[in-house]
Design an enzyme around this catalytic site. Structure first.
Site, mmCIF file in Angstrom:
data_model
loop_
_atom_site.group_PDB
_atom_site.id
_atom_site.type_symbol
_atom_site.label_atom_id
_atom_site.label_comp_id
_atom_site.label_asym_id
_atom_site.label_seq_id
_atom_site.Cartn_x
_atom_site.Cartn_y
_atom_site.Cartn_z
ATOM 1 C CD GLU A 101 -2.875 -1.306 0.561
ATOM 2 O OE1 GLU A 101 -3.118 -0.346 -0.192
ATOM 3 O OE2 GLU A 101 -3.523 -2.364 0.554
ATOM 4 C CB CYS A 125 -2.624 6.346 2.507
ATOM 5 S SG CYS A 125 -3.895 5.496 3.447
HETATM 6 P P1 NAP Z 1 8.499 4.708 4.388
HETATM 7 O O1 NAP Z 1 9.649 5.571 4.626
HETATM 8 O O2 NAP Z 1 8.470 3.903 3.148
HETATM 9 O O3 NAP Z 1 8.424 3.741 5.663
HETATM 10 C C1 NAP Z 1 7.414 2.806 5.802
HETATM 11 C C2 NAP Z 1 7.894 1.662 6.676
HETATM 12 O O4 NAP Z 1 8.918 0.947 5.984
HETATM 13 C C3 NAP Z 1 8.516 2.123 7.982
HETATM 14 O O5 NAP Z 1 8.194 1.197 9.006
HETATM 15 C C4 NAP Z 1 10.009 2.073 7.672
HETATM 16 O O6 NAP Z 1 10.801 1.914 8.811
HETATM 17 C C5 NAP Z 1 10.062 0.838 6.815
HETATM 18 N N1 NAP Z 1 11.231 0.734 5.963
HETATM 19 C C6 NAP Z 1 11.969 1.734 5.439
HETATM 20 N N2 NAP Z 1 12.951 1.216 4.662
HETATM 21 C C7 NAP Z 1 12.819 -0.129 4.713
HETATM 22 C C8 NAP Z 1 13.520 -1.216 4.111
HETATM 23 N N3 NAP Z 1 14.557 -1.023 3.307
HETATM 24 N N4 NAP Z 1 13.126 -2.471 4.392
HETATM 25 C C9 NAP Z 1 12.075 -2.695 5.194
HETATM 26 N N5 NAP Z 1 11.359 -1.708 5.778
HETATM 27 C C10 NAP Z 1 11.733 -0.439 5.540
HETATM 28 O O7 NAP Z 1 7.133 5.492 4.434
HETATM 29 P P2 NAP Z 1 6.609 6.466 5.579
HETATM 30 O O8 NAP Z 1 7.438 7.678 5.521
HETATM 31 O O9 NAP Z 1 6.478 5.772 6.891
HETATM 32 O O10 NAP Z 1 5.132 6.731 5.091
HETATM 33 C C11 NAP Z 1 4.822 7.730 4.171
HETATM 34 C C12 NAP Z 1 4.400 7.124 2.870
HETATM 35 O O11 NAP Z 1 3.534 6.025 3.080
HETATM 36 C C13 NAP Z 1 3.644 8.112 2.022
HETATM 37 O O12 NAP Z 1 4.232 8.134 0.761
HETATM 38 C C14 NAP Z 1 2.233 7.554 1.948
HETATM 39 O O13 NAP Z 1 1.614 7.710 0.705
HETATM 40 C C15 NAP Z 1 2.415 6.114 2.206
HETATM 41 N N6 NAP Z 1 1.262 5.571 2.900
HETATM 42 C C16 NAP Z 1 0.439 4.746 2.240
HETATM 43 C C17 NAP Z 1 -0.666 4.203 2.874
HETATM 44 C C18 NAP Z 1 -1.574 3.250 2.181
HETATM 45 O O14 NAP Z 1 -2.437 2.668 2.830
HETATM 46 N N7 NAP Z 1 -1.447 3.058 0.910
HETATM 47 C C19 NAP Z 1 -0.913 4.520 4.201
HETATM 48 C C20 NAP Z 1 -0.053 5.375 4.840
HETATM 49 C C21 NAP Z 1 1.041 5.889 4.188
HETATM 50 P P3 NAP Z 1 11.440 3.177 9.572
HETATM 51 O O15 NAP Z 1 10.320 4.001 10.062
HETATM 52 O O16 NAP Z 1 12.231 2.532 10.654
HETATM 53 O O17 NAP Z 1 12.284 3.883 8.546
#
Ligand code: NAP
Length: 510
Positions: free
Chosen positions: A256, A295
């Site tokens: 997602e 999101c």
């Molecule tokens: P993110 O930076 O991609 O992080 C999401 C999760 O992935 C966090 O728990 C992060 O851990 C982890 N992560 C980061 N790098 C990783 C890797 N290489 N391997 C495994 N896990 C890893 O996103 P975010 O900043 O938390 O969220 C913002 C984004 O999420 C926005 O772009 C938004 O559109 C999207 N979003 C989508 C939805 C949906 O339902 N579609 C809902 C909410 C948000 P750390 O925090 O420890 O870095």
């Protein structure tokens, strides 16, 4: 200063230095630290498979549902404490915090009810017996059994309660143990939830583990019966899907991700009508609720060109009424974004968007301390040809007006330019036009919210994800699908076709 631990292999474990800081979004101060360095994540996954797997699979759907009901009740009884933690860590207003915390409790309760209805089984038949040759004696039957691995849940920062619980509800009911990893920046609410469930001794050993801190080498240890359910940015989603161990075992990955959700005003909607008001209220709510960090939030506002001036004026008037500031103060309607990293990302995104669209209105006089980002309304007359607007999600209180002819074909083209999204809304009572637009944008979006005169006071809103309906979207939105009642469980199951004697199969299925 709290030092946050992970709950792995049945105990609370601290990682070694260096630590990652967690901030108060309201003051910017460091309020906690955590690290996952040195934690044996391979052992944690093995523990979940070995100890948690048999424990949860041995329970019937009704018994698993009972666990979900108890988890939901714990959230309800600790609601105020959870809302306080949410405000402290993420800077949520009371209303924004409730959207997350109540959504978490409600989703668990929904799946508790659904699971109770599935009764005393531990797996399910999928459809009826299928006769595939002239013989009625030798037939086929699909069955759904829980995978024998562990579900790895990697969550985004913006919904630390709901994101944890919507995934847990489906995995636990399906019969899988879980290792959940919240977004580190806002992990306090997720951590507290797991502490509370543990204090009440709700879940059997090994069924739920929590990793607080970076994912480290977690994915190096995934196996062929595991699955990964991820919410976050598209770039992280691609890294996970492309991880060598994930590719080696074809581990299913549900993503997602980013989503440039659109809202469309129909040409038939007259100013000051109920549908007009509904449309404006939704746009403003989506821009300001949770400071735009949803999101499903509306990022692109598509309006007939002849209505642009009125829509723009009304949106600005409503946005001016928003009170931006300390979420703890009564009357505040927009708090800060979730932390310093998010603030930096949102402000960079607003600056980049301003290179390609004109700023109609931007909030001024924000608090200088804390992680605030100004609600900003943009406009571009470039339609589907606009650059950046359709390609980059500014994950904060921002949206762009896109005037167009209002013709169904052009509306569909503009929505499609977003490359796939989670949610879209359409406001109209003109059935032929709305039918063309709703069905025309359906392939590009996971959910369409259709506002019209008869439901103007009944809808749950463009941005609310309902557990009975699917949540996910194609293309840029990740190509995934969660929730949707029983559909959300199938992700955790293996569907197997069994070919056998009719009577024996009937005996098997029962
Ligand atoms: P993110 O930076 O991609 O992080 C999401 C999760 O992935 C966090 O728990 C992060 O851990 C982890 N992560 C980061 N790098 C990783 C890797 N290489 N391997 C495994 N896990 C890893 O996103 P975010 O900043 O938390 O969220 C913002 C984004 O999420 C926005 O772009 C938004 O559109 C999207 N979003 C989508 C939805 C949906 O339902 N579609 C809902 C909410 C948000 P750390 O925090 O420890 O870095």
């Amino acid at each position: 200063m709290q030092n946050l631990k992970s709950f792995l292999c049945g105990s609370w474990q601290a990682g070694s230095d260096p630590q990652t800081d967690l901030h108060s979004a309201t003051s910017g101060a460091v309020i906690a630290q955590t690290s996952s360095r040195g934690l044996d994540l391979g052992a944690a996954l093995a523990y979940g498979r070995r100890v948690g797997g048999p424990a949860i699979r041995s329970l019937t759907f009704a018994q698993r549902a009972d666990l979900l009901g108890k988890m939901s009740a714990v959230i309800v009884s600790h609601r105020d404490e959870l809302l306080d933690i949410s405000e402290l860590n993420m800077g949520t207003t009371r209303g924004d915090g409730k959207f997350d915390v109540d959504g978490a409790a409600g989703t668990l309760a929904f799946y508790a009810k659904l699971g109770a209805g599935l009764g005393d089984r531990t797996w399910l038949a999928d459809g009826d017996q299928i006769q595939f040759s002239r013989s009625k004696r030798f037939v086929g039957q699909h069955v759904l059994t829980p995978r024998r691995g562990i579900a790895i849940h990697i969550n985004a920062f913006n919904f630390p309660a709901w994101n944890l619980c919507e995934k847990l509800a489906c995995a636990l009911l399906a019969g899988l143990p879980v290792l959940a990893k919240p977004g580190t920046a806002t992990a306090l609410v997720s951590l507290r939830l797991v502490q509370l469930w543990q204090a009440e001794n709700i879940l059997p050993d090994g069924v739920l583990q929590l990793l607080v801190g970076s994912a480290g080498d977690l994915l190096d240890h995934v196996g062929p019966q595991d699955c990964i359910v991820f919410t976050g940015s598209g770039s992280t989603g691609r890294q996970i899907k492309g991880h060598p161990q994930v590719l080696l075992y074809n581990v299913p990955v549900n993503v997602e991700a980013d989503s440039l959700n659109a809202s469309v005003l129909g040409p038939d909607v007259l100013p000051n009508s109920d549908v007009w008001t509904m449309f404006l209220s939704e746009v403003v709510r989506e821009m300001t609720q949770k400071a735009g960090q949803k999101c499903t939030a509306i990022r692109r506002i598509i309006v007939p060109a002849e209505r642009l001036d009125e829509v723009r004026a009304e949106l600005v008037a409503r946005l001016q009424d928003a009170r931006i500031g300390d979420p703890g103060q009564q009357g505040t309607s927009v708090g800060p974004v979730a932390g310093p990293t998010q603030q930096r990302d949102v402000i960079a995104g607003l600056d980049a968007l301003a290179q390609h669209a004109e700023i109609v209105w931007q909030a001024q006089g924000l608090p200088t301390q804390g992680c605030y980002a100004p609600p900003t309304l943009f406009v571009t007359t470039q339609g589907a040809a606009a650059r950046y607007v359709h390609d980059h999600e500014v994950f904060g209180p921002a949206a762009t007006l896109l005037p167009c002819s209002g013709q169904a074909d052009e509306v569909i083209e503009i929505v499609a330019r977003g490359g796939g999204s989670l949610a879209a809304s359409v406001y109209s009572d003109d059935l032929p036009w709305a039918q063309a637009v709703v069905l025309g944008i359906a392939p590009y979006t996971g959910r369409v919210y259709w506002g019209s005169a008869k439901v103007f006071d009944q809808g749950c809103g463009h941005g609310a994800v309902m557990p009975a309906l699917v949540h996910g979207g194609p293309g840029k939105a990740g190509g995934g699908e969660e929730l949707g009642g029983e559909r959300g469980l199938r992700w955790y199951w293996q569907r197997t076709a069994i070919q056998a004697d009719t009577q024996l199969l009937r005996g098997l299925v029962g």
